[in-house]
Motif scaffolding. Structure first.
Motif, PDB file in Angstrom:
ATOM      1  N   ALA A 238       0.809  -1.209   0.000  1.00 12.44           N
ATOM      2  CA  ALA A 238       0.000   0.000   0.000  1.00 12.44           C
ATOM      3  C   ALA A 238       0.850   1.271   0.000  1.00 12.44           C
ATOM      4  N   GLU A 239       1.931   1.266   0.770  1.00 13.96           N
ATOM      5  CA  GLU A 239       2.774   2.459   0.867  1.00 13.96           C
ATOM      6  C   GLU A 239       3.416   2.792  -0.469  1.00 13.96           C
ATOM      7  N   LEU A 240       3.911   1.759  -1.162  1.00 14.98           N
ATOM      8  CA  LEU A 240       4.554   1.977  -2.455  1.00 14.98           C
ATOM      9  C   LEU A 240       3.523   2.383  -3.508  1.00 14.98           C
ATOM     10  N   ARG A 241       2.373   1.718  -3.479  1.00 10.58           N
ATOM     11  CA  ARG A 241       1.286   2.049  -4.416  1.00 10.58           C
ATOM     12  C   ARG A 241       0.879   3.518  -4.284  1.00 10.58           C
ATOM     13  N   ASP A 242       0.680   3.956  -3.048  1.00 14.40           N
ATOM     14  CA  ASP A 242       0.215   5.327  -2.823  1.00 14.40           C
ATOM     15  C   ASP A 242       1.287   6.345  -3.186  1.00 14.40           C
ATOM     16  N   ALA A 243       2.561   5.972  -3.006  1.00  9.81           N
ATOM     17  CA  ALA A 243       3.648   6.880  -3.390  1.00  9.81           C
ATOM     18  C   ALA A 243       3.665   7.073  -4.905  1.00  9.81           C
ATOM     19  N   LEU A 244       3.449   6.004  -5.648  1.00 10.98           N
ATOM     20  CA  LEU A 244       3.414   6.109  -7.111  1.00 10.98           C
ATOM     21  C   LEU A 244       2.189   6.887  -7.582  1.00 10.98           C
ATOM     22  N   ALA A 245       1.121   6.846  -6.797  1.00 13.05           N
ATOM     23  CA  ALA A 245      -0.104   7.560  -7.167  1.00 13.05           C
ATOM     24  C   ALA A 245       0.079   9.071  -7.148  1.00 13.05           C
ATOM     25  N   VAL A 246       1.094   9.545  -6.420  1.00 15.85           N
ATOM     26  CA  VAL A 246       1.354  10.991  -6.383  1.00 15.85           C
ATOM     27  C   VAL A 246       2.657  11.328  -7.100  1.00 15.85           C
ATOM     28  N   ASP A 247       3.123  10.430  -7.951  1.00 16.16           N
ATOM     29  CA  ASP A 247       4.335  10.669  -8.735  1.00 16.16           C
ATOM     30  C   ASP A 247       4.155  11.925  -9.599  1.00 16.16           C
ATOM     31  N   PRO A 248       5.190  12.704  -9.786  1.00 16.14           N
ATOM     32  CA  PRO A 248       5.043  13.920 -10.616  1.00 16.14           C
ATOM     33  C   PRO A 248       4.838  13.638 -12.096  1.00 16.14           C
ATOM     34  N   ASP A 249       5.148  12.425 -12.543  1.00 11.83           N
ATOM     35  CA  ASP A 249       5.026  12.110 -13.962  1.00 11.83           C
ATOM     36  C   ASP A 249       3.660  11.487 -14.254  1.00 11.83           C
ATOM     37  N   ALA A 250       2.950  12.040 -15.215  1.00 12.34           N
ATOM     38  CA  ALA A 250       1.597  11.570 -15.526  1.00 12.34           C
ATOM     39  C   ALA A 250       1.588  10.130 -16.030  1.00 12.34           C
ATOM     40  N   ALA A 251       2.648   9.717 -16.732  1.00 16.03           N
ATOM     41  CA  ALA A 251       2.690   8.349 -17.249  1.00 16.03           C
ATOM     42  C   ALA A 251       2.752   7.329 -16.115  1.00 16.03           C
ATOM     43  N   VAL A 252       3.475   7.669 -15.047  1.00 16.99           N
ATOM     44  CA  VAL A 252       3.555   6.784 -13.887  1.00 16.99           C
ATOM     45  C   VAL A 252       2.206   6.714 -13.192  1.00 16.99           C
ATOM     46  N   VAL A 253       1.566   7.852 -13.017  1.00 15.85           N
ATOM     47  CA  VAL A 253       0.255   7.899 -12.373  1.00 15.85           C
ATOM     48  C   VAL A 253      -0.771   7.139 -13.206  1.00 15.85           C
ATOM     49  N   ARG A 254      -0.692   7.301 -14.512  1.00 14.99           N
ATOM     50  CA  ARG A 254      -1.614   6.580 -15.391  1.00 14.99           C
ATOM     51  C   ARG A 254      -1.449   5.072 -15.250  1.00 14.99           C
ATOM     52  N   ALA A 255      -0.213   4.615 -15.083  1.00 11.89           N
ATOM     53  CA  ALA A 255       0.035   3.181 -14.957  1.00 11.89           C
ATOM     54  C   ALA A 255      -0.502   2.620 -13.655  1.00 11.89           C
ATOM     55  N   VAL A 256      -0.419   3.374 -12.577  1.00 12.67           N
ATOM     56  CA  VAL A 256      -0.846   2.864 -11.269  1.00 12.67           C
ATOM     57  C   VAL A 256      -2.337   3.095 -11.026  1.00 12.67           C
ATOM     58  N   ALA A 257      -2.962   3.948 -11.815  1.00 17.19           N
ATOM     59  CA  ALA A 257      -4.356   4.347 -11.560  1.00 17.19           C
ATOM     60  C   ALA A 257      -5.337   3.175 -11.438  1.00 17.19           C
ATOM     61  N   PRO A 258      -5.223   2.088 -12.208  1.00 19.09           N
ATOM     62  CA  PRO A 258      -6.191   0.986 -12.050  1.00 19.09           C
ATOM     63  C   PRO A 258      -5.900   0.064 -10.863  1.00 19.09           C
ATOM     64  N   HIS A 259      -4.864   0.349 -10.091  1.00 20.99           N
ATOM     65  CA  HIS A 259      -4.480  -0.528  -8.982  1.00 20.99           C
ATOM     66  C   HIS A 259      -5.597  -0.573  -7.942  1.00 20.99           C
ATOM     67  N   PRO A 260      -6.055  -1.767  -7.550  1.00 24.20           N
ATOM     68  CA  PRO A 260      -7.095  -1.842  -6.516  1.00 24.20           C
ATOM     69  C   PRO A 260      -6.577  -1.320  -5.181  1.00 24.20           C
ATOM     70  N   GLY A 261      -7.484  -0.765  -4.409  1.00 19.34           N
ATOM     71  CA  GLY A 261      -7.127  -0.289  -3.085  1.00 19.34           C
ATOM     72  C   GLY A 261      -6.838   1.193  -3.002  1.00 19.34           C
ATOM     73  N   LEU A 262      -6.702   1.863  -4.137  1.00 21.65           N
ATOM     74  CA  LEU A 262      -6.463   3.300  -4.105  1.00 21.65           C
ATOM     75  C   LEU A 262      -7.697   4.013  -3.542  1.00 21.65           C
ATOM     76  N   SER A 263      -7.462   4.977  -2.702  1.00 22.20           N
ATOM     77  CA  SER A 263      -8.575   5.679  -2.061  1.00 22.20           C
ATOM     78  C   SER A 263      -9.274   6.612  -3.040  1.00 22.20           C
ATOM     79  N   GLU A 264     -10.503   6.959  -2.694  1.00 26.10           N
ATOM     80  CA  GLU A 264     -11.264   7.915  -3.495  1.00 26.10           C
ATOM     81  C   GLU A 264     -10.528   9.252  -3.579  1.00 26.10           C
ATOM     82  N   GLU A 265      -9.886   9.630  -2.467  1.00 25.50           N
ATOM     83  CA  GLU A 265      -9.158  10.896  -2.430  1.00 25.50           C
ATOM     84  C   GLU A 265      -7.999  10.899  -3.415  1.00 25.50           C
TER      85      GLU A 265
END
Length: 445
Positions: free
Chosen positions: A307-334
């Motif tokens: 969860a910690e690594l997933r959430d860190a990638l969710a706030v990555d400054p690069d949009a391509a990284v965020v796009r890749a992690v976006a379908p990951h289950p468990g990400l919060s609504e926020e």
């Protein structure tokens, strides 16, 4: 055939009495067609139903051999329902699925139709005496098919067959003994190219020779082979062709430092790579800290990240990284909402594909401006999509058929779509379980 009827045939909420009525109508229509026509599509949709009675299954199987084969492969038709004499192709299908009687194989191996014997030759687990019969078949295509698929020791004998096509097929068969394959690799009549590309037990010098093929596609086939060693991996990493280097990135044992070199600067859209799928938590953490977004994006493809690594990638400054992690289950609504707020259209589609996206978030996606058509398609098929979100998807031509099939679409909207000018929309609406039963009944002749 009327698309409304084809949709109804696939509708899981169609009442049993209407299933029976529709089946009777379809069989009657098919009987009047001089050759397979529109009624066949309707029968195919009916054959997919999980609620058919046994007598209905038999009626479908008796209609046509190809229907019987389909029912046999899906498990709807059993060995007790099939006579190999009158339905040989259905019998072969059951043998191919591992559910046929061994004596059927002995009967069919002597069938006068070589097409039956050819299909039988690719079935797994055939009795040894049947394999011997097929290996001596007078039709070369039957023997070639056997050589391609059988796991029997007969492959060693077929590797010495006088027909080069049979020998080539034996070379392509993973069950062929290594010593026979090594001999075939020196056969002057055979140009093996990628025929051995799935073998994982070849000597490294042979891999090196095969991977030096002038065709980039052949080199790419060997580049992803788990059997090649580290020395050849390093050689192929310097290949001038992109497709070879990309194939090497899919090698399960490519060193992580080399993998990073292969992906940095390559604009390919990477799926989850085997080496990343097998990476340890420590390796994932190290890769996620890479200064290169392309490397961090590889990690973001995993769907089982801590969860910690997933959430860190969710706030990555690069949009391509965020796009890749976006379908990951468990990400919060926020976090999902913040992705959309920061990166907008660049991540909208992947956020809509997240299995935990709420109905409210999906509605937000449909209201986003500028809109993204692919995002609307993801919303239209999302199990959490709400009525308002689906109604918004109807405005898009590509999302409309998906929304028309969604059970959360309001029933009145489903009924309205039955008269849509797009046949795929009307068929999807007719297959929607939200369609009122009274309307279903009116649609069946």
């Amino acid at each position: 055939m009327n698309p409304l009827l084809c949709g109804l045939a696939a509708n899981p909420a169609l009442p049993p009495e209407l299933v029976h009525r529709l089946l009777a109508f379809a069989l009657e229509e098919a009987a009047t067609e001089p050759e397979p026509g529109p009624a066949e599509e309707l029968l195919h949709n009916l054959a997919d139903r999980a609620d058919l009675r046994h007598d209905q299954v038999l009626a479908l199987a008796a209609h046509a051999e190809n229907t019987a084969v389909y029912l046999a492969r899906t498990g709807t038709l059993t060995t007790a329902d099939v006579d190999p004499g009158s339905s040989p192709y259905a019998a072969v299908a059951l043998l191919d699925e591992g559910r046929g009687h061994p004596e059927w194989a002995r009967l069919l191996a002597a069938h006068p139709d070589s097409g039956i014997r050819w299909k039988l030759a690719s079935c797994p687990g055939l009795p040894a005496d049947v394999v011997d019969l097929l290996a001596a078949d007078p039709e070369g295509e039957v023997v070639e098919e056997l050589a391609l698929w059988t796991a029997s020791p007969v492959t060693a004998r077929l590797a010495l067959h006088p027909d080069p096509q049979v020998r080539f097929a034996a070379a392509s068969n993973p069950a062929t003994p290594l010593e026979a394959v090594v001999v075939l690799a020196e056969d002057p009549e055979l140009t093996l190219h990628w025929a051995l590309s799935e073998r994982t037990d070849l000597p490294q010098p042979l891999y090196a020779r095969l991977a030096a093929d002038p065709l980039p596609g052949v080199r790419a086939a060997y580049a992803r082979n788990p059997g090649i060693g580290q020395e050849l991996i390093r050689v192929l990493a310097a290949d001038p062709e992109d497709q070879v280097r990309r194939a090497l990135a899919a090698h399960p044992r490519v060193p992580l430092d080399l993998l990073a070199e292969l992906v940095v600067g390559d604009r390919a859209g990477w799926d989850l790579l085997p080496r990343i799928a097998a990476a340890t938590p420590a390796e994932l953490t190290e890769l996620a800290a890479s200064p290169h977004a392309a490397v961090r994006m590889l990690v973001a493809q995993r769907r089982d990240l801590p969860a910690e690594l997933r959430d860190a990638l969710a706030v990555d400054p690069d949009a391509a990284v965020v796009r890749a992690v976006a379908p990951h289950p468990g990400l919060s609504e926020e976090l999902l909402g913040a992705m959309v707020a920061r990166h907008g259209v660049q991540v909208l589609t992947r956020v809509a594909a997240n299995p935990d996206a709420s109905g409210a978030l999906l509605e937000l996606v449909t209201r986003h401006r500028p809109g993204v058509r692919k995002a609307l398609k993801e919303v239209a098929k999302h199990p959490r999509a709400t009525g308002p979100a689906l109604l918004a998807c109807l405005a898009d031509r590509t999302a409309r058929p998906l929304a028309a099939a969604h059970p959360a679409l309001p029933p009145e909207a489903v009924v309205d779509l039955l008269s849509d000018e797009d046949r795929w929309v009307t068929e999807a609406a007719a297959g929607n379980p939200a369609l009122p039963p009274a309307v279903m009944e009116r649609l069946i002749p």
